[in-house]
Write an enzyme that holds these catalytic residues in place. Structure first.
Site, mmCIF file in Angstrom:
data_model
loop_
_atom_site.group_PDB
_atom_site.id
_atom_site.type_symbol
_atom_site.label_atom_id
_atom_site.label_comp_id
_atom_site.label_asym_id
_atom_site.label_seq_id
_atom_site.Cartn_x
_atom_site.Cartn_y
_atom_site.Cartn_z
ATOM 1 C CE LYS A 80 -2.201 1.939 3.901
ATOM 2 N NZ LYS A 80 -2.141 -0.295 4.180
ATOM 3 C CB THR A 109 4.988 0.224 -2.607
ATOM 4 O OG1 THR A 109 6.289 -0.187 -1.588
ATOM 5 C CG2 THR A 109 5.734 0.506 -3.770
ATOM 6 N NE ARG A 140 0.263 5.255 9.057
ATOM 7 C CZ ARG A 140 -0.303 3.464 9.245
ATOM 8 N NH1 ARG A 140 -0.811 3.310 9.954
ATOM 9 N NH2 ARG A 140 -0.155 2.820 8.021
ATOM 10 C CE LYS A 173 2.781 -2.439 7.874
ATOM 11 N NZ LYS A 173 3.635 -2.009 7.442
ATOM 12 C CB ALA A 232 -4.929 1.108 11.277
ATOM 13 C CG PHE A 247 -3.120 -2.545 9.533
ATOM 14 C CD1 PHE A 247 -1.935 -3.422 8.462
ATOM 15 C CD2 PHE A 247 -3.359 -2.070 10.448
ATOM 16 C CE1 PHE A 247 -1.140 -3.649 9.491
ATOM 17 C CE2 PHE A 247 -2.012 -2.137 11.410
ATOM 18 C CZ PHE A 247 -0.935 -2.986 10.835
ATOM 19 C CG PHE A 292 3.893 -9.750 -6.866
ATOM 20 C CD1 PHE A 292 5.168 -10.142 -6.088
ATOM 21 C CD2 PHE A 292 2.741 -8.521 -6.195
ATOM 22 C CE1 PHE A 292 5.024 -8.820 -4.482
ATOM 23 C CE2 PHE A 292 2.885 -8.082 -5.230
ATOM 24 C CZ PHE A 292 3.663 -8.011 -3.822
ATOM 25 C CD1 TRP A 335 8.731 -3.134 -4.417
ATOM 26 C CD2 TRP A 335 10.405 -3.739 -6.360
ATOM 27 N NE1 TRP A 335 10.507 -3.869 -4.101
ATOM 28 C CE2 TRP A 335 10.862 -3.890 -4.821
ATOM 29 C CE3 TRP A 335 10.694 -4.034 -7.230
ATOM 30 C CZ2 TRP A 335 12.265 -4.731 -5.115
ATOM 31 C CZ3 TRP A 335 12.402 -4.630 -7.804
ATOM 32 C CH2 TRP A 335 13.100 -3.904 -5.862
#
Length: 554
Positions: free
Chosen positions: A69, A71, A92, A103, A271, A299, A379, A407
């Site tokens: 998210k 990214t 954030r 994570k 979150a 999240f 991906f 990415w």
């Protein structure tokens, strides 16, 4: 293939004064922290209009397969800049807990990153350290008050204010303090939360300025007396000292993406246990300084986006013009029952089943009458048939699903997504709130459970029922609610993937956060102090002999 940190270390990074000047900031509004980071002093812009359009990025329920998210948020911001829009990203700050755990950080990845990623993911400008210090200073002052005579008659068994640490440490969840004899304080049970769960973090992200910060700190309920009456920071008369410790942390931070799009980074509540968004000040500044402000809710949409819309938007005074829901083929197949070890294998059946999770989040965002677009974070293992299946599925909601490859390609991989976002922001929309402020606390919780999660029932523990009576006595039952719930499922059972229906949400306890201005409802087995995994990320981080180059940081 280069790692994230290798890509970041090879990037051309502009001096932060240059980023600030291009953004239209005056020299006196910039407080540099080194060459590439700065604090912003925006007090003179407090009443400037928020002329920009707001775009909220959220996602499906996260899985170990990863959704990306942040990214996508960064890549979308770069794509909007490349499309000729003056764009500001509001994010954030990372917590050291996930950075050293499993994570990861909060700066994106690949060629869609915020830099300098190593400094941001580690100590940054010291905001979290200041919060940790202020929080624990209050804890020390509470214990000292009881030790020095306890004129407020605080009951040691009913202290709500735990200590905090910005690292995952399961051994500190439950502690006993005051051991060592009469000179070592009052013996009582205590514990630690992670810093991002501190009410001071929530207050920092919702405060509009220093006076508001102090006012909110004064309202914090630290515990109850022997007569079960609430005791606040104002009664302890220590709000001034705590405000002093946070006087620099309240200022938003300015950094940049790899493509030199400005990023305002501030605050970092999770979150799953807090409200999950960056500060009101940061988002407001992005809206004042840019044509489009891109931000995210932590999240999935059931947590971060719901809280953004129900908690933050009323404080901000502006709703999103568009919502982007991030999904991946891999994650949707996991929601459909495919094993993580087999996600590179095409599986139309699992993907078809898992799409229900995406559908629930689309419907929940459309419940607010907001325009929605799905970003499929690509991906290399994704097949044309799988991508087409997602696009066909979202058509039933009149929503486009657009593949993005940020990415590997940065902003260039989100050109189509940016074009759709611009189109959506040009449409008229009006946020339809989920609940009214005057609704009872139980009504608010029920609406979140039934209309956002897809559940059918709320069950309260005996302790939570007693707390509801206490809150009603003091008029706290009209406050908004922050649901503390597992991020992995729409339910409070982390193993219930996909889109479970007709489930019950179990409320264990309710915690008053009067400084933040909401009540936290803890559900299921949610923890406010995470633990480290078997192979924490910290095992792979190192410093080269030059004393500057960090390795292993993603």
């Amino acid at each position: 293939m280069l790692s994230d940190i290798e890509i970041a270390q090879a990037a051309k990074i502009a001096p932060i004064n240059e980023i600030a000047t291009n953004l239209g900031l005056a020299p006196q509004e910039i407080e540099p922290y080194g060459h590439y980071m700065a604090k912003l002093d925006l007090k003179n812009r407090k009443n400037d209009p928020m002329t920009g359009k707001l775009v909220l990025v959220t996602s499906i329920n996260p899985t170990p397969a990863g959704e990306g998210k942040s990214t996508v948020t960064v890549g979308l911001g770069d794509a909007l800049t490349q499309a000729g829009k003056k764009t500001v990203i509001a994010l954030r700050e990372p917590s050291l807990g996930p950075v050293m755990g499993m994570k990861g950080g909060a700066t994106g990845g690949g060629f869609s990153q915020v830099i300098p990623m190593d400094k941001i993911n580690l100590h940054f400008t010291g905001d979290f350290h200041a919060l940790t210090t202020a929080h624990n200073t209050l804890a020390a002052l509470i214990d000292n008050h009881m030790y020095q005579g306890n004129t407020l008659r605080l009951d040691p068994r009913r202290i709500l204010w735990k200590r905090v640490l910005d690292i995952n440490d399961r051994a500190l969840r439950h502690t006993t303090i005051g051991l060592g004899g009469p000179t070592s304080g009052i013996v009582r049970e205590d514990g630690f939360d992670i810093t991002v769960a501190s009410e001071l973090m929530a207050i920092l992200t919702l405060a509009t300025d220093l006076p508001d910060l102090k006012h909110r700190i004064e309202a914090i309920v630290v515990g109850y007396t022997y007569d079960k009456e609430p005791v606040t920071v104002a009664q302890l008369d220590v709000a001034g000292a705590l405000t002093v410790l946070l006087k620099d942390a309240i200022k938003p931070n300015l950094v940049q993406t790899l493509a030199q799009t400005p990023v305002i980074m501030h605050g970092g509540p999770f979150a799953n246990i807090a409200q999950g968004t960056n500060s009101v000040q940061a988002t407001k500044a992005a809206l004042q300084l840019g044509e489009i402000a891109v931000t995210e809710g932590g999240f999935g949409a059931d947590l971060g986006a719901e809280k953004f819309l129900d908690i933050k938007v009323p404080k901000l005074g502006k709703a999103p013009s568009a919502v982007v829901i991030v999904a991946t083929v891999r994650a949707l197949k996991m929601h459909g029952g495919q094993a993580k070890s087999d996600l590179t294998t095409p599986n139309i059946a699992a993907l078809t089943t898992g799409l229900a999770n995406l559908g629930r989040h689309i419907q929940s965002m459309q419940r607010y009458d907001l325009p929605v677009v799905v970003a499929i974070n690509e991906f290399s293992s994704d097949t044309p048939a799988e991508l087409a299946l997602i696009a066909n599925y979202t058509q039933q909601f009149d929503v486009k699903a657009i593949p993005t490859d940020v990415w590997a390609k940065g902003g260039a991989g989100a050109n189509a997504l940016a074009a759709e976002v611009i189109k959506l922001t040009e449409k008229a929309s009006q946020l339809r709130p989920l609940y009214a402020s005057e609704d009872a606390l139980t009504t608010k919780i029920e609406k979140i459970v039934t209309e956002i999660y897809g559940g059918s029932k709320v069950e309260y523990s005996p302790k939570a029922l007693r707390e509801l009576k206490t809150f009603a006595k003091y008029g706290w039952d009209k406050l908004p609610v922050v649901m503390a719930k597992t991020q992995y499922s729409l339910s409070d059972d982390a193993q219930a993937l996909g889109a479970p229906r007709d489930f019950t949400i179990h409320i264990k306890t309710l915690v008053p956060k009067l400084g933040a201005g909401f009540i936290v409802a803890l559900t299921g087995n949610i923890l406010t102090m995470p633990g480290l995994p078997a192979d924490p990320a910290a095992n792979h981080i190192d410093l080269l002999p030059d004393g500057e180059t960090i390795t292993g940081l993603f």
